[in-house]
Scaffold this motif. Sequence first.
Motif, PDB file in Angstrom:
ATOM      1  N   ASP A 463       0.829  -1.213   0.000  1.00 28.31           N
ATOM      2  CA  ASP A 463       0.000   0.000   0.000  1.00 28.31           C
ATOM      3  C   ASP A 463       0.859   1.259   0.000  1.00 28.31           C
ATOM      4  OD1 ASP A 463      -2.291  -1.513  -0.026  1.00 28.31           O
ATOM      5  OD2 ASP A 463      -2.574  -1.457   2.143  1.00 28.31           O
ATOM      6  N   GLU A 464       1.976   1.207   0.714  1.00 23.74           N
ATOM      7  CA  GLU A 464       2.882   2.361   0.758  1.00 23.74           C
ATOM      8  C   GLU A 464       3.489   2.628  -0.619  1.00 23.74           C
ATOM      9  OE1 GLU A 464       7.094   3.623   2.927  1.00 23.74           O
ATOM     10  OE2 GLU A 464       5.833   2.063   3.823  1.00 23.74           O
ATOM     11  N   LYS A 467       0.751   4.160  -2.920  1.00 18.62           N
ATOM     12  CA  LYS A 467       0.438   5.535  -2.540  1.00 18.62           C
ATOM     13  C   LYS A 467       1.538   6.494  -2.991  1.00 18.62           C
ATOM     14  CE  LYS A 467      -0.769   8.429   1.421  1.00 18.62           C
ATOM     15  NZ  LYS A 467      -0.984   8.478   2.896  1.00 18.62           N
ATOM     16  N   GLU A 470       1.480   7.146  -6.610  1.00 20.34           N
ATOM     17  CA  GLU A 470       0.257   7.834  -7.045  1.00 20.34           C
ATOM     18  C   GLU A 470      -0.481   7.038  -8.124  1.00 20.34           C
ATOM     19  OE1 GLU A 470       1.582  11.661  -8.315  1.00 20.34           O
ATOM     20  OE2 GLU A 470       2.432  12.183  -6.375  1.00 20.34           O
ATOM     21  N   GLU A 472      -3.069   4.712  -7.341  1.00 19.02           N
ATOM     22  CA  GLU A 472      -4.288   4.091  -6.839  1.00 19.02           C
ATOM     23  C   GLU A 472      -5.310   3.986  -7.976  1.00 19.02           C
ATOM     24  OE1 GLU A 472      -2.844   6.749  -5.546  1.00 19.02           O
ATOM     25  OE2 GLU A 472      -2.718   6.652  -3.349  1.00 19.02           O
TER      26      GLU A 472
END
Length: 578
Positions: A463-464, A467, A470, A472
Amino acid sequence: MKKNKKYISWLAALFISMFLFVIPVRAAGENIHFGSEEYQWNLHETSPIGVYAGAETAVLSAEITVLYDAEKLEYVSGGELTEPGKISVKKTGTGEEEIMEMLQFLPKISGTTEVTIQNAVLATQTGQVTVENSVSVPVNIPVLEGCKLSGITIDGTPVENFQPELSNYEIQVSSETEELNLKAEPLDAQTQVEISPVNLQAGENIVTITTTSLSGDKAVYELKVIKQETAAQPVTDLEKADSGEEGLNTQNVQETEEKGGFALTGRMAALFAGLTVALILLLSVQFLLSHKKKMRKKKNRKKAAPELQVSSEEKTENIELLGVEEELPVVDNREIEIAVKHVTMEFKKEKDESSSIKELAVRTLKGQRHVEKFKALDDVSFTVKKGEVVGIIGTNGSGKSTILKIISGVLTPTKGTVEVDRSKIQLLTLGTGFDFELTGRENVYLNGAVIGYTKEFIDEKYDEIVKFAELEGFMEEKVRNYSSGMVSRLGFAIATVRDTPEILILDEVLSVGDMFFRKKSERRIKEMMRGGSTVLIVSHSPSVIKANCSKAVWIEKGVLKAVGRAEDVCRAYEKMNG
């Protein structure tokens, strides 16, 4: 000196007060933009567009209004659809200097359209600011085969430079033209063609040609028709008297026209004159003080030079720079992390390449293969000390990437040696370790495995990574559909997510992506620098090297040109290539 400072302060205050009196106050540093200067989308394929809002300080929140043509684009996701053609984006900041929202659209009609950021209200650490200007970005949707025209004619004359896949044209007609005799011929006889009304008004007119294929796909060709305005007839004094109009002062009219329609009042003219004088005085004083300061520094440097202790190793490190002032070496007792010693790299290349395996075998048996050698690197030597951030600069094809591959162990030099613990090295090159037929998610695990991450580590950091990159909403898309900027962001995020590597090598990574991602990448690199990493950054951009490196190595056509302070080396590089 205090007197001079007081004088400068007084002038600056005068300048600012006059400037504010004449021109409205506006906050500086806030901006809105898209991720690219233009977009190429395909019909019926969901496509992304990044909307950005930034400031010089951390953005706490942003409210952005985005407009689009609902007839040509269908809204899919991102923000909130308030009505067809209008999207409201409300985002909360994460402490960064910019906020980004990824919108997705489905093109419905081929042709050209645009997406516009109309309004943006930013809440920053210094208060709430409204960004008044609007920003638009063109979106091109290629015309499908079944919708293409073979040509457009006006009064029997073909439109100049017509191409079936291009949908926008501009033509000019005379002021006497009232109606456009326009014909559009489709490539496919079954394609339906509809032309909008063509009665013309003076100035700019938009004429559309809509084509519909047998399968129902549509395309819109747009013609911007500029109709020249009728020349104005001079009005006599007698006609003015008859109409009851008062005669205008022709001198005032002429003066107003010469000034582009903006007549300065006496008060404003005086203010502008005062502004100009104050600015000239301010710049003059600043120049004199700056010159004195430089002279003092130069004098102090000359006095201090004999007291400096220079190691023999540092002396050999500082190669003379053509056209650069003498460099003052600084004692650095840190241990050497990377030692490149007299490295030469030769490659072999056939003069006449074979067109097939059969021809290659025949030429080999007959001894007719002619191979020539060229040197990618020629006797290159330099050192990198532990914790240094060193930039390697040079024009394209100069050997920068080759030296990195030799340092990391990908290539073995023809001559010379490199002393380094390669188990500490992490090399990041755009696209390295990516399979473009796999999705973004699959490539995170593949690329992570290549770097040496365990599956458990990637699960924890997934997830890091997404994120920071950019991306998502795009991780299930195949990487072949990514732009080069998206690939580089994902690669950078994967390579830098783990604990700071001891040696990080970046090959042309900080030069890609939009302005905000470059800033974010540079911040992460600087965090690594503070963590004690040794960093090598390759770039052909002097600004990237000067902004991130304390030391630079200049390689040109395989030859080491200079090693020294980043500012000095980049200045020599710019002078040589300027």
